[in-house]
Design an enzyme around this catalytic site. Structure first.
Site, PDB file in Angstrom:
ATOM      1  CG  HIS A  80      -1.781   1.186   1.374  1.00  0.00           C
ATOM      2  ND1 HIS A  80      -3.149   1.123   1.312  1.00  0.00           N
ATOM      3  CD2 HIS A  80      -1.490   2.491   1.583  1.00  0.00           C
ATOM      4  CE1 HIS A  80      -3.650   2.339   1.470  1.00  0.00           C
ATOM      5  NE2 HIS A  80      -2.652   3.191   1.647  1.00  0.00           N
ATOM      6  CD  GLU A  81       1.383   3.587   3.609  1.00  0.00           C
ATOM      7  OE1 GLU A  81       1.562   4.664   2.972  1.00  0.00           O
ATOM      8  OE2 GLU A  81       0.338   3.372   4.255  1.00  0.00           O
ATOM      9  CG  HIS A  84       0.398   5.959  -1.248  1.00  0.00           C
ATOM     10  ND1 HIS A  84      -0.706   6.487  -1.872  1.00  0.00           N
ATOM     11  CD2 HIS A  84      -0.081   5.306  -0.150  1.00  0.00           C
ATOM     12  CE1 HIS A  84      -1.798   6.188  -1.204  1.00  0.00           C
ATOM     13  NE2 HIS A  84      -1.449   5.451  -0.146  1.00  0.00           N
TER      14      HIS A  84
END
Length: 168
Positions: A80-81, A84
């Site tokens: 998820h991170e 980004h």
């Protein structure tokens, strides 16, 4: 690969570092673009599992939540991170969980693009403070308690609209 990560090391932070490297390599290969390895820190607070700092090329993870949820970190939080950071490197400023981020999560990392985590937060042992209004007792976080004590904030009950005061 995730089983190899979890079994090859007893240290959750080392497992996360390996997982970060794996996802950066996977995205670099997929897009045929050399992505820089991000700085990784383990000092997140509050209830966030992780945070990406786009302009610093840095990800920050919650050390305590990581210790209790290694598998979820490796399968969901790290991708998820990192997604980004990948999106920011390739597309610039876009919606945080928009179509580009979803593309990276699904097509590149093979993950479900979930915006929020469902980790058990009870391991954080968050202290609460009892505050009173005219109708009930409220549990406030230490941050809100400190803001009241420092006379920076006033909180009101949403039901009776009275100002909350610390219980004796």
């Amino acid at each position: 690969m995730q089983n190899a990560l979890t079994s090859s090391t007893a240290d959750p932070q080392s497992a996360v570092l390996l997982c970060v490297d794996k996802h950066i390599a996977k995205a670099s290969s997929y897009f045929d673009y050399p992505l820089r390895k991000p700085q990784v820190t383990f000092r997140a607070s509050g209830t966030r599992a992780g945070t990406a700092f786009l302009h610093q090329n840095r990800v920050n993870f919650h050390r305590i939540l990581l210790q209790h949820n290694l598998h979820t970190y490796l399968s969901d939080v790290v991708p998820h991170e990192i997604a980004h950071l990948v999106v920011h490197s390739l597309f610039g400023r876009v919606q945080p969980h928009g179509r580009e981020w979803k593309l990276v999560m699904q097509s590149v990392f093979g993950c479900r693009p979930s915006v929020t985590h469902t980790l058990d937060l009870s391991v954080l042992e968050r202290k609460t403070w009892d505050y009173q209004c005219a109708c009930t007792t409220h549990q406030l976080t230490t941050r809100r308690h400190n803001a009241i004590q420092q006379k920076k904030r006033i909180y009101r009950c949403q039901r009776c609209e009275n100002i909350l005061t610390v219980s004796p």
